[in-house]
Design an enzyme around this catalytic site. Structure first.
Site, mmCIF file in Angstrom:
data_model
loop_
_atom_site.group_PDB
_atom_site.id
_atom_site.type_symbol
_atom_site.label_atom_id
_atom_site.label_comp_id
_atom_site.label_asym_id
_atom_site.label_seq_id
_atom_site.Cartn_x
_atom_site.Cartn_y
_atom_site.Cartn_z
ATOM 1 N NE ARG A 1 -0.085 -0.392 4.931
ATOM 2 C CZ ARG A 1 0.814 -1.327 5.207
ATOM 3 N NH1 ARG A 1 1.002 -2.342 4.393
ATOM 4 N NH2 ARG A 1 1.554 -1.255 6.305
ATOM 5 C CB CYS B 1 -12.331 19.884 19.746
ATOM 6 S SG CYS B 1 -11.781 21.515 20.281
ATOM 7 C CB CYS C 1 -2.342 -1.618 9.111
ATOM 8 S SG CYS C 1 -0.663 -1.020 8.906
ATOM 9 C CB CYS D 1 -7.960 24.791 20.536
ATOM 10 S SG CYS D 1 -9.627 24.163 20.823
#
Length: 250
Positions: A70, A172, A185, A245
């Site tokens: 991949r 968030c 994976c 943030c």
């Protein structure tokens, strides 16, 4: 822009939304890609093909035979090489004009802060929450837009977190104090084309941000079900109690 560049990027320049001015912004752009694997490979190759001026790749890993299913920036001949060096070779074959900074290292918080401060946009192409949160903190601190992608099995997701516009940050959506399990994976598997789809989407969002065109994925999370080949768009909002943030949007 010389004649060779006008020809190379003519298909971009033909687009009214881009034109010569937009392409010049790409040529002057500094893009940071964290991770040169499944997502970083297609993202970096498309960014280079589009003419990004300076592309900084960060990855400590080496190319393994299992990556080749991949990770399209790498080849059999480069198994055992550092991924960033392998990717630099692949990029040079596509567009030798791109300046590639290949950093074979595992960047800590201080190093990430240094690298992010020098970038116009950052792509998170990593595979673990600790690094994603560290990249997000650096992007929020330096007000640099972050394009985040992830793929596992047949599922993918991509979003943009842009602290310049008061949009939600990665924390968030995935708070650091919540226990999210990293899945690899190597144990769960991954459908090869999905990393290409998500990585290319990350490159597209990064280029749009650089050129200042269209509407970014900021405030939206795209989810891809690869088995049904269906995209779902979910609105995400700022967490007013986010420790990363909150107070960093002035």
């Amino acid at each position: 822009m010389n004649d060779e560049r006008l020809l190379r990027y003519s298909r971009h320049i033909l687009l009214d939304e881009i034109g010569i001015e937009g392409q010049q912004k790409v040529l002057a752009a500094r893009v940071l890609v964290i991770g040169a694997g499944g997502l970083g490979s297609p993202a970096a190759l498309y960014l280079a093909a589009a003419g990004v001026g300076r592309l900084t790749l960060v990855d400590h890993d080496t190319v393994d035979l299992t990556n080749l299913q991949r990770q399209i920036a790498h080849t059999v001949a480069r198994v055992g090489q550092r991924k960033v060096e392998s990717a630099r070779t692949a990029i040079a074959a596509i567009n030798p004009d791109v300046e590639v900074v290949a950093l074979a290292e595992r960047a800590d918080a201080a190093r990430l802060a240094e690298l992010v401060a020098q970038a116009d946009v950052v792509l998170d192409c990593t595979d673990n929450f600790a690094t994603r949160h560290a990249v997000n903190r650096a992007c929020v601190a330096h007000k640099v837009p972050l394009v985040s992608g992830a793929v596992i099995r047949f599922d993918g997701q991509v979003s943009v977190f842009d602290p310049r516009a008061g949009e939600p940050c990665y924390s968030c959506l995935f708070p650091e104090d919540q226990a999210f399990e990293d899945v690899a994976c190597s144990t769960m598997g991954v459908f090869a084309p999905l990393v290409g789809i998500v990585g290319a989407t990350q490159a597209a969002e990064a280029l749009k941000l650089v050129m200042g065109i269209g509407t970014s994925l900021a405030g939206r999370l795209l989810l891809l079900d690869g088995l049904r080949m269906e995209w779902t768009s979910i609105r995400i909002g700022r967490n007013d109690a986010c420790p990363v943030c909150t107070g960093n949007n002035s």
